[in-house]
Design an enzyme around this catalytic site. Sequence first.
Site, PDB file in Angstrom:
ATOM      1  N   LYS A   1      27.632  61.942 128.622  1.00 63.89           N
ATOM      2  CA  LYS A   1      28.692  61.556 127.708  1.00 63.89           C
ATOM      3  C   LYS A   1      28.710  62.500 126.503  1.00 63.89           C
ATOM      4  O   LYS A   1      29.760  62.962 126.071  1.00 63.89           O
ATOM      5  CB  LYS A   1      28.431  60.113 127.252  1.00 63.89           C
ATOM      6  N   ARG A   2      27.516  62.798 126.024  1.00 61.40           N
ATOM      7  CA  ARG A   2      27.434  63.607 124.815  1.00 61.40           C
ATOM      8  C   ARG A   2      27.931  65.037 125.035  1.00 61.40           C
ATOM      9  O   ARG A   2      28.771  65.523 124.306  1.00 61.40           O
ATOM     10  CB  ARG A   2      26.007  63.607 124.263  1.00 61.40           C
TER      11      ARG A   2
END
Length: 489
Positions: A259-260
């Site tokens: 996600k990051r």
Amino acid sequence: MRVRFAPSPTGYLHIGGLRTALYNFLLARRHGGTFVLRIEDTDRSRFVEDAEQDILEMLRWAGITYDEGPITGGDFGPYRQSERSARYAEVAAQLVKSGNAYVAFDDDDALEAMRSRHRSENNPNPRYDHTTRGEMQNSLTLSADAVDQLLSEGVPHVIRLNVRPGETVVFSDAVRGEVRFESATIDDQVLIKSDGLPTYHLANIVDDHDMGITHVIRGEEWLPSTPKHVLLYQAMGWDVPTMAHLPLILSPTGGKLSKRNAEKQGIPVSVSQYVEAGYEPEALVNFLALLGWNPGDEREVFSLADLTTAFSLERVGQSGVQFDLQKLNWFNEQWLRSKASSQLATRLLPQARAAFGCEDEAYLEQAIDMMKERMTMAADVLDASYLFKAPESYDEKAVSKRWKANSSEVLSAFAVVLSELDAWSEQGLEVSLKAFIDAQGVGMGALMFPLRMALSGVGGGPSLYALMALIGREETLSRIKRAVLTIAT
Ligand code: GLU
């Protein structure tokens, strides 16, 4: 064949999840099997209130239907794990009874003390396993009386899997072939937490068994959990379903698309973000289908129906696949072009109304028709504001470079022709424009550039004949007049 998609409602459906759902769906449809949706909501600490609703909505948006699920129902329900707790407790008790699991009373301090006793360079994360369980407070080290005493006092406890060292856990994976794990490397996984709820591992295998799941198709990140699952199936004397672990989705710069790092690169991870960005569902489905699977030939554009006849696990690759937003955009362009302009017009009318007060769906349809080949996203048509209103300014750079001393004059002379033109149609406009150029003895560009600038304010765009046909004579003449007055002075 019975397959399932088993998301945890710990967040909104992400693209990896949608791909897993899609592959399960395709396999079920291909083989006349049953596709089950099961909500794995046993982790209350990470529970997100509206996540389940998002999952259901996104599947519906993508056109992925299921045969059994929390709202649909079915013979194997309930389909939310939080509603099946009693069954997990029953299986856990059986596992304890058969010696395949045991009760452990260690609190957080005791666990941390054990870890710090054993932590070393070679062993940075000491595990609760056959090497350490003998030093802990559990039903393998305590007498039966002591265990009963602690239980009757209500001392918090968990139930752990009793992993015996010296075994090789072998299973065959439909994507990766034979996979082996040494049992000595597997920890004594918690099966029931101190709150009485099961962990993912226990609930997952109980449900896959009880729901008659024949094929478990999921992301590669679950591969390390699979030996634990195999041990659990074996301990219960149950058949292990066919396993298939889908390749990781990688970031364009390498590494797992977390996600990051996705966010850092401007790649949305939630399906809802793609919906909001205006992607066509067919495009995202088509893109995700090819992110890990290939048809074995050059074909790229597949509808959901095409995919259900073409898809097979044999053609799912093992190695990670790079996420490529450009490719998704390309699919979006392909799918947009295959859609009727009238359908897109109906969809975009509210936005056109809000932006330009456009109430005329037929007009919007015509605008879309002429822009379709140039659109990546459906709403791109609304970015071309000159389709709906006169330009308020003119691209300065282009003007200073290409607006010539005679541009106003040529344009004004052509306006006279236009005002007298009989057939105001794309074809009629083309014929008269060409005739005008011939008669004036000027190059095409000497008229085309100032005309485009006057009508749109920008240097590039759709066919000018189509644009004039769309906006009409009056608007065309008024835009030319305004440009001549504004730009020339
Ligand atoms: N609940 C797990 C997830 O969130 C399911 C993994 C599996 O399919 O076994 O993906």
